[in-house]
Write a protein that holds these residues in place. Structure first.
Motif, mmCIF file in Angstrom:
data_model
loop_
_atom_site.group_PDB
_atom_site.id
_atom_site.type_symbol
_atom_site.label_atom_id
_atom_site.label_comp_id
_atom_site.label_asym_id
_atom_site.label_seq_id
_atom_site.Cartn_x
_atom_site.Cartn_y
_atom_site.Cartn_z
ATOM 1 N N LEU A 141 0.761 -1.244 0.061
ATOM 2 C CA LEU A 141 -0.030 0.154 0.032
ATOM 3 C C LEU A 141 0.811 1.263 0.121
ATOM 4 C CD1 LEU A 141 -2.903 -0.860 2.462
ATOM 5 C CD2 LEU A 141 -2.942 -1.047 0.014
ATOM 6 N N GLU A 142 2.091 0.966 0.710
ATOM 7 C CA GLU A 142 2.825 2.389 0.827
ATOM 8 C C GLU A 142 3.729 2.510 -0.697
ATOM 9 O OE1 GLU A 142 3.376 4.920 2.583
ATOM 10 O OE2 GLU A 142 1.935 4.366 4.095
ATOM 11 N N TRP A 143 4.169 1.420 -1.224
ATOM 12 C CA TRP A 143 4.675 1.585 -2.451
ATOM 13 C C TRP A 143 3.728 2.220 -3.646
ATOM 14 C CZ3 TRP A 143 8.862 0.978 -5.293
ATOM 15 C CH2 TRP A 143 9.861 0.249 -4.641
ATOM 16 N N GLY A 144 2.378 1.978 -3.365
ATOM 17 C CA GLY A 144 1.700 2.654 -4.473
ATOM 18 C C GLY A 144 1.596 4.230 -4.022
ATOM 19 N N LEU A 145 1.588 4.615 -3.052
ATOM 20 C CA LEU A 145 1.434 6.005 -2.815
ATOM 21 C C LEU A 145 3.044 6.598 -2.649
ATOM 22 C CD1 LEU A 145 -1.140 5.883 0.296
ATOM 23 C CD2 LEU A 145 -1.410 6.540 -2.001
ATOM 24 N N LEU A 146 4.065 6.116 -2.284
ATOM 25 C CA LEU A 146 5.312 6.774 -2.283
ATOM 26 C C LEU A 146 5.920 6.781 -3.694
ATOM 27 C CD1 LEU A 146 6.922 5.079 0.739
ATOM 28 C CD2 LEU A 146 6.177 7.490 0.668
ATOM 29 N N TYR A 147 5.685 5.617 -4.554
ATOM 30 C CA TYR A 147 5.931 5.532 -5.832
ATOM 31 C C TYR A 147 4.892 5.229 -6.879
ATOM 32 C CZ TYR A 147 10.505 5.626 -3.482
ATOM 33 O OH TYR A 147 11.545 5.969 -2.407
ATOM 34 N N PRO A 148 4.106 6.114 -7.049
ATOM 35 C CA PRO A 148 2.828 5.526 -7.610
ATOM 36 C C PRO A 148 2.886 5.440 -9.207
ATOM 37 C CG PRO A 148 2.791 7.943 -7.265
ATOM 38 C CD PRO A 148 4.241 7.475 -6.595
ATOM 39 N N ASP A 149 4.095 5.672 -9.970
ATOM 40 C CA ASP A 149 4.128 5.209 -11.296
ATOM 41 C C ASP A 149 5.050 4.298 -11.305
ATOM 42 O OD1 ASP A 149 2.079 7.178 -12.118
ATOM 43 O OD2 ASP A 149 3.452 8.911 -11.693
ATOM 44 N N TYR A 150 5.782 3.602 -10.552
ATOM 45 C CA TYR A 150 6.812 2.881 -10.862
ATOM 46 C C TYR A 150 6.596 1.300 -10.764
ATOM 47 C CZ TYR A 150 11.494 0.940 -9.578
ATOM 48 O OH TYR A 150 12.653 0.296 -9.724
ATOM 49 N N MET A 151 5.132 1.201 -10.730
ATOM 50 C CA MET A 151 4.511 -0.471 -11.073
ATOM 51 C C MET A 151 3.609 -0.498 -11.955
ATOM 52 S SD MET A 151 3.154 0.939 -8.361
ATOM 53 C CE MET A 151 4.451 0.798 -7.091
ATOM 54 N N GLU A 152 3.285 -1.274 -12.529
ATOM 55 C CA GLU A 152 2.136 -1.658 -13.267
ATOM 56 C C GLU A 152 0.849 -2.019 -12.233
ATOM 57 O OE1 GLU A 152 1.889 -1.244 -16.434
ATOM 58 O OE2 GLU A 152 3.911 -1.081 -16.826
ATOM 59 N N ARG A 153 1.114 -2.776 -11.344
ATOM 60 C CA ARG A 153 -0.237 -2.887 -10.442
ATOM 61 C C ARG A 153 0.306 -3.365 -9.156
ATOM 62 N NH1 ARG A 153 1.322 -6.661 -13.850
ATOM 63 N NH2 ARG A 153 0.045 -6.439 -15.431
ATOM 64 N N LEU A 154 -0.963 -3.356 -8.167
ATOM 65 C CA LEU A 154 -0.494 -3.712 -6.696
ATOM 66 C C LEU A 154 -1.537 -4.805 -6.161
ATOM 67 C CD1 LEU A 154 -0.853 0.237 -5.719
ATOM 68 C CD2 LEU A 154 1.263 -1.377 -5.587
ATOM 69 N N ILE A 155 -0.956 -5.840 -5.368
ATOM 70 C CA ILE A 155 -1.657 -6.832 -4.830
ATOM 71 C C ILE A 155 -1.422 -6.570 -3.459
ATOM 72 C CG2 ILE A 155 -2.365 -9.153 -5.098
ATOM 73 C CD1 ILE A 155 -1.123 -9.295 -7.766
ATOM 74 N N PRO A 156 -2.128 -6.133 -2.682
ATOM 75 C CA PRO A 156 -1.962 -5.986 -1.124
ATOM 76 C C PRO A 156 -3.090 -7.160 -0.683
ATOM 77 C CG PRO A 156 -3.677 -4.162 -1.932
ATOM 78 C CD PRO A 156 -3.023 -4.777 -3.151
#
Length: 364
Positions: free
Chosen positions: A151-166
Motif C-alpha cells: 500500500l505504501e509502494w503505491g503512494l510513495l512511488y505511484p508510477d513505478y509499477m503496473e499493478r498492486l496486490i495487497p
C-alpha cells in the motif's frame, strides 16, 4: 524466444545512507535479497510478513515461504517473470537492523536501533532496486506486514509499477491489532533476560519472545481451525497445575514459540512490531479517504474469512474508497479456516486470482 532462467540469487547489497521518517540517518545500510526467475523478464517485487524473510523460494535454509505459489509454471510463473524479495529494513536475516554493526560505534545497534516505519522500509527497497537497475516493476505483492508495504509502494512511488496486490491488510493497523502487539512487547521486556535489550546473542529473552509468538499465533488463525485441528486432545496430566502442556494446542503453541526463538531476534521483533503500529496510509496525507484517491495503477486486494487482525469488511470499505476515485480496484474474499494465515497456505484456492489479474492487466 524463451527467457533464460536466473539461478536463485541470495545476496546482500549496500544502498548507502538512508534518512528515516523521523529525520534520523542510518549510515552504510545493507539490504538482503533473493532474486530468481526469468532473466530480463518483467520484475515482480514481493514483500514479506512480520517473521518472514527474503526466501520466498527454496534456499540454503530450506523451502521458501511461497513455494507452490511461485515457481516454474506456478501461479506466479518464473518462466515468465523474475521475482525480487528483500528482508525488510529492521529485520534479522541480513538487512540492516538491531543485529547489525552500527558504523558509528563499531558494536551492534541492539536496542539503539531507531524506530522505523513502513515508509522507511519501502524507501530502502526502492534504493535497492536502483542499485539493481530495476527501472519498473510489473507488480508489488505482499501480505500482512508485506501488504502494508504494498500500500505504501503505491503512494510513495505511484508510477513505478503496473499493478498492486495487497493481501490480508487494511489501510491502517487497528487498535485491536495494536493491542496484541502491545501484549507481545510486554512479554518480551518482562523476560528476566531482557536486560533493557542489551542481552548477549546466546542468552536472550527466549521465553518472552516465545510468549509473544504464542500470542501472535492465536490471532493468525481462526478459532474454527484450532477447534478442528486439536479437538481438546490431551498430552499431559490436567490434575497437575504446573504441567507445561496438558492439551495438544498448548504443545503446538510451545513448539511455535521455541521455533521462532531459535531463529529470530527480540530487538528486531520489537522494531517490526512498532513499525506495524505506525501503519496508516492517511498519516500526513489528509486521512485514509484522501490517500485512497492517490493510487494510480490497478489494484487487487485479497482478504481471508476469519481474519481477526485485518477483517474483510475493512478491506472492502478501503477498496470502495479507491474505486470512488475512478480507480481500477477490486476485492476478493477467500473462504478459509486459516484466517489471517490464509495467505501462506491453500494456494489452490486463490493462486488463480493472481494469475488472472496479471494476465488481465499486462501492458503490450
Amino acid at each position: 524466444m524463451e527467457n533464460t532462467k536466473l539461478p536463485a540469487v541470495n545476496h546482500t547489497a549496500a544502498i548507502g545512507e538512508l534518512t528515516l521518517e523521523s529525520g534520523k540517518v542510518l549510515n552504510d545500510v545493507h539490504i538482503a535479497y533473493q532474486r530468481i526467475g526469468a532473466e530480463d523478464a518483467p520484475a515482480i517485487f514481493v514483500c514479506h510478513a512480520l517473521t518472514g524473510n527474503h526466501y520466498t523460494l527454496d534456499s540454503e535454509i530450506g523451502e521458501g515461504w511461497w513455494t507452490g505459489l511461485l515457481g516454474s509454471g506456478e501461479y506466479i510463473d518464473l518462466d515468465r517473470y523474475q521475482v525480487i524479495t528483500t528482508n525488510v529494513l529492521g529485520g534479522c536475516d541480513g538487512s540492516t537492523g538491531a543485529l547489525s554493526i552500527n558504523p558509528d560505534t563499531g558494536v551492534p545497534y541492539g536496542p539503539d536501533f531507531p524506530v522505523i516505519t513502513i515508509r522507511d522500509m519501502v524507501h530502502a527497497q526502492k534504493k535497492l532496486l536502483d542499485v539493481l537497475r530495476i527501472r519498473r516493476l510489473e507488480a508489488v505483492i505482499g501480505g500482512s506486514l508485506g501488504g502494508m508495504q504494498v500500500l505504501e509502494w503505491g503512494l510513495l512511488y505511484p508510477d513505478y509499477m503496473e499493478r498492486l496486490i495487497p493481501i490480508a491488510v487494511t489501510p491502517t493497523l487497528s487498535d485491536y491489532a495494536i493491542g496484541f502487539n502491545a501484549a507481545g512487547r510486554s512479554a518480551i521486556i518482562s523476560d528476566p533476560l531482557w536486560n533493557n535489550g542489551r542481552y548477549s546473542p546466546d542468552c536472550g529473552p527466549r521465553k518472552g519472545l516465545g510468549i509473544a509468538r504464542m500470542i501472535g499465533m492465536l490471532t493468525y488463525r481462526s478459532g474454527r481451525l484450532f477447534d478442528h485441528r486439536f479437538q481438546r486432545k490431551q498430552t499431559g496430566n490436567w490434575e497437575t497445575i504446573q504441567e507445561k502442556a496438558v492439551f495438544s494446542v498448548e504443545s503446538y503453541l510451545h513448539y511455535q514459540a521455541d521455533k521462532l526463538a531459535d531463529r529470530f531476534d527480540a530487538n528486531c521483533y520489537l522494531t517490526l512490531l512498532k513499525a506495524m503500529d505506525t501503519h496508516d496510509i492517511g498519516r500526513g496525507r489528509g486521512g485514509v479517504a484522501a490517500a485512497s484517491q492517490n493510487y494510480n495503477v490497478p489494484m487487487l486486494c485479497v482478504g481471508f474469512s476469519g481474519d481477526l487482525l485485518y477483517p474483510v469488511d475493512s478491506m472492502q470499505e478501503f477498496i470502495l474508497l479507491v474505486q470512488s476515485g475512478n480507480k481500477e480496484a477490486r476485492f476478493q474474499e477467500v473462504n478459509t479456516m486459516f484466517g489471517h494465515d490464509g495467505f501462506l497456505t491453500e494456494f489452490d484456492k486463490w493462486g488463480n486470482l493472481f494469475a488472472n489479474f496479471m494476465r488481465e492487466t499486462i501492458k503490450t
